[in-house]
Design an enzyme around this catalytic site. Structure first.
Site, PDB file in Angstrom:
ATOM      1  N   GLY A 119     -43.666 -40.731 -19.261  1.00 13.57           N
ATOM      2  CA  GLY A 119     -43.555 -39.521 -20.082  1.00 13.57           C
ATOM      3  C   GLY A 119     -43.139 -38.337 -19.221  1.00 13.57           C
ATOM      4  O   GLY A 119     -43.669 -38.142 -18.133  1.00 13.57           O
ATOM      5  N   ARG A 127     -53.933 -40.168 -25.040  1.00 14.05           N
ATOM      6  CA  ARG A 127     -54.344 -41.452 -25.635  1.00 14.05           C
ATOM      7  C   ARG A 127     -55.631 -41.952 -25.008  1.00 14.05           C
ATOM      8  O   ARG A 127     -56.496 -42.475 -25.679  1.00 14.05           O
ATOM      9  CB  ARG A 127     -53.236 -42.488 -25.452  1.00 14.05           C
ATOM     10  N   ARG A 178     -39.545 -45.327 -20.274  1.00 15.28           N
ATOM     11  CA  ARG A 178     -40.569 -46.355 -20.051  1.00 15.28           C
ATOM     12  C   ARG A 178     -39.782 -47.659 -20.086  1.00 15.28           C
ATOM     13  O   ARG A 178     -39.141 -47.959 -21.084  1.00 15.28           O
ATOM     14  CB  ARG A 178     -41.625 -46.317 -21.151  1.00 15.28           C
ATOM     15  N   THR A 218     -47.948 -35.983 -14.959  1.00 19.97           N
ATOM     16  CA  THR A 218     -48.259 -36.382 -16.338  1.00 19.97           C
ATOM     17  C   THR A 218     -49.100 -35.270 -16.950  1.00 19.97           C
ATOM     18  O   THR A 218     -49.980 -34.721 -16.265  1.00 19.97           O
ATOM     19  CB  THR A 218     -49.042 -37.710 -16.413  1.00 19.97           C
ATOM     20  N   ASP A 243     -49.521 -43.217 -14.073  1.00 21.80           N
ATOM     21  CA  ASP A 243     -50.086 -44.454 -13.496  1.00 21.80           C
ATOM     22  C   ASP A 243     -49.184 -45.677 -13.677  1.00 21.80           C
ATOM     23  O   ASP A 243     -49.082 -46.517 -12.774  1.00 21.80           O
ATOM     24  CB  ASP A 243     -51.512 -44.721 -13.987  1.00 21.80           C
ATOM     25  N   ASP A 265     -51.394 -35.613 -18.905  1.00 26.54           N
ATOM     26  CA  ASP A 265     -52.750 -36.103 -19.194  1.00 26.54           C
ATOM     27  C   ASP A 265     -53.776 -35.818 -18.106  1.00 26.54           C
ATOM     28  O   ASP A 265     -54.978 -35.932 -18.341  1.00 26.54           O
ATOM     29  CB  ASP A 265     -52.715 -37.622 -19.431  1.00 26.54           C
ATOM     30  N   ASP A 308     -54.791 -37.671 -15.627  1.00 30.47           N
ATOM     31  CA  ASP A 308     -55.715 -38.804 -15.578  1.00 30.47           C
ATOM     32  C   ASP A 308     -55.487 -39.674 -14.336  1.00 30.47           C
ATOM     33  O   ASP A 308     -55.817 -40.853 -14.336  1.00 30.47           O
ATOM     34  CB  ASP A 308     -55.568 -39.652 -16.859  1.00 30.47           C
TER      35      ASP A 308
HETATM   36  O1  F6P Z   1     -47.487 -39.413 -20.823  1.00 31.99           O
HETATM   37  C1  F6P Z   1     -48.426 -38.687 -21.462  1.00 31.99           C
HETATM   38  C2  F6P Z   1     -48.302 -38.740 -22.967  1.00 31.99           C
HETATM   39  O2  F6P Z   1     -47.749 -37.513 -23.400  1.00 31.99           O
HETATM   40  C3  F6P Z   1     -49.632 -39.005 -23.655  1.00 31.99           C
HETATM   41  O3  F6P Z   1     -50.467 -37.885 -23.729  1.00 31.99           O
HETATM   42  C4  F6P Z   1     -49.178 -39.509 -24.986  1.00 31.99           C
HETATM   43  O4  F6P Z   1     -50.149 -40.313 -25.568  1.00 31.99           O
HETATM   44  C5  F6P Z   1     -47.947 -40.319 -24.631  1.00 31.99           C
HETATM   45  O5  F6P Z   1     -47.454 -39.772 -23.432  1.00 31.99           O
HETATM   46  C6  F6P Z   1     -46.877 -40.317 -25.674  1.00 31.99           C
HETATM   47  O6  F6P Z   1     -45.840 -41.124 -25.237  1.00 31.99           O
HETATM   48  P1  F6P Z   1     -44.410 -41.249 -25.938  1.00 31.99           P
HETATM   49  O7  F6P Z   1     -43.680 -39.960 -25.703  1.00 31.99           O
HETATM   50  O8  F6P Z   1     -43.765 -42.402 -25.263  1.00 31.99           O
HETATM   51  O9  F6P Z   1     -44.695 -41.450 -27.393  1.00 31.99           O
END
Ligand code: F6P
Length: 325
Positions: A15, A176, A76, A130, A107, A132, A134
């Site tokens: 992300g 998430r 991804r 990120t 991660d 998050d 985390d």
């Molecule tokens: O990478 C962090 C994040 O923004 C999370 O907080 C979220 O759940 C996820 O990515 C959403 O991913 P995508 O943009 O692939 O839907």
């Protein structure tokens, strides 16, 4: 003696997070300072497999420190999880005579770097980015501060209408598996309740508190929910059923990932980018850079991917929330 590095590659993966561009800029400029050439790899690990390279000069990273997203784009990439994908990535790296990589992301990105370094012998250093926050091995990740401020600004606006129309608002923020954004926004936004994926919650008791507040004259509420804890729309439905109060929902979504990075994120990204290049030059591979108590540190990637123990922080935040609501 550390191996001689002449050309490095840089990529952003997973992300996107505000501040990734500031990190790219810092890496390219630090590299130049040490006579290194930098190749940008587009769209994360997918770009390694598909041979998507772009040469980065000092000029190609000018005017990007303030820009959200990532000029290199990100993805991804499931193919990179396969043996074949990784073999192909190694071939492309060797073809372009890239001696080492700086890999920016979360991660999942770190796991890819472990594979490249340990299985395929490609020297790597990671930079934590990120929203998050985390990741083990750093107190804060690039992008978290901007995302929190973006979500906070939206929450402040929601409070204006919640107060004016005497409603309960359930605001869903990203995360998430991490309640970091939710907790920060709840505290800074003066929310009445916060639901995070790391903790069980008792909706009945929350509704009981809302009713107790209503009986004392309270007329509006902000409940912040991390997406991994529950869906805001379900929480709002239940609150209406139990309390009879009018509810509304706001899902902030990807708005939180965009926008110009805050000063804090730009400075963090700049510091970590410099350190990542230094680690490569010192031959310290298989590590992630980070910040601990204000100082730049580095951590073995295996430690960095371990689940971050946030229990103490979460307990502290819940106590703060109780003290001020
Ligand atoms: O990478 C962090 C994040 O923004 C999370 O907080 C979220 O759940 C996820 O990515 C959403 O991913 P995508 O943009 O692939 O839907």
């Amino acid at each position: 003696m550390a191996m001689k590095i002449n050309r490095i590659g840089v990529l952003t993966s997973g992300g996107d997070a505000p501040g990734m561009n500031a990190a790219i800029r810092s890496i390219v400029r630090t590299g130049l300072h040490h006579q290194l050439e930098t190749i940008g790899i587009r769209q994360g690990y997918a770009g390694l497999i598909n041979d998507e390279m772009v040469s980065l000069s000092s000029r190609s990273v000018s005017g990007i420190i303030n820009r959200g997203g990532t000029i290199l784009e990100t993805a991804r990439c499931d193919e990179f999880l396969t043996e074949e994908g990784q073999r192909r990535a190694k071939e492309v790296i060797e073809y372009h005579r890239i001696d080492a990589l700086v890999i920016i992301g979360g991660d999942g990105t770190y796991r890819g770097a472990i594979q490249l370094w340990e299985k395929w012998g490609i020297p790597c250093v990671c930079v934590p980015a990120t929203i998050d926050n985390d990741l083990n091995g750093t107190d804060i990740t690039i992008g978290a501060d901007t995302a929190i401020n973006t979500a906070l600004e939206a929450t402040d606006r929601i409070r204006d209408t919640a107060t004016s129309m005497e409603r309960v608002f359930v605001v869903e923020v990203m995360g998430r598996e991490s309640g970091y954004i939710a907790m920060q926004v709840a505290l800074a936004g003066g929310a009445e309740e916060v639901l995070v994926p790391e903790r069980e919650f008792d909706l009945e008791s929350m509704c009981h508190d809302i009713c107790a507040g209503a009986s004392k004259g309270k007329r509006s509420w902000i409940i912040v929910v991390a997406e991994g804890a529950a869906r805001a729309v379900d929480i709002a439905d239940k609150i209406t059923k139990i309390t009879g109060l009018e509810t509304r929902v706001a899902v902030l979504g990807h708005i939180q990932r965009g926008g110009s990075p805050t000063a804090r994120d730009r400075i963090l990204a700049t510091r970590l980018g410099v350190e990542a290049v230094k680690l490569l030059l010192n031959g310290e591979f298989g590590k992630a850079v980070g910040i601990r108590d204000g100082w730049v540190i580095s951590t073995d990637l295996h430690v960095a991917i371990k689940k971050k123990d946030q229990n103490r922080d979460i307990d502290y935040f819940y106590k703060l929330m109780r003290d001020v609501t």
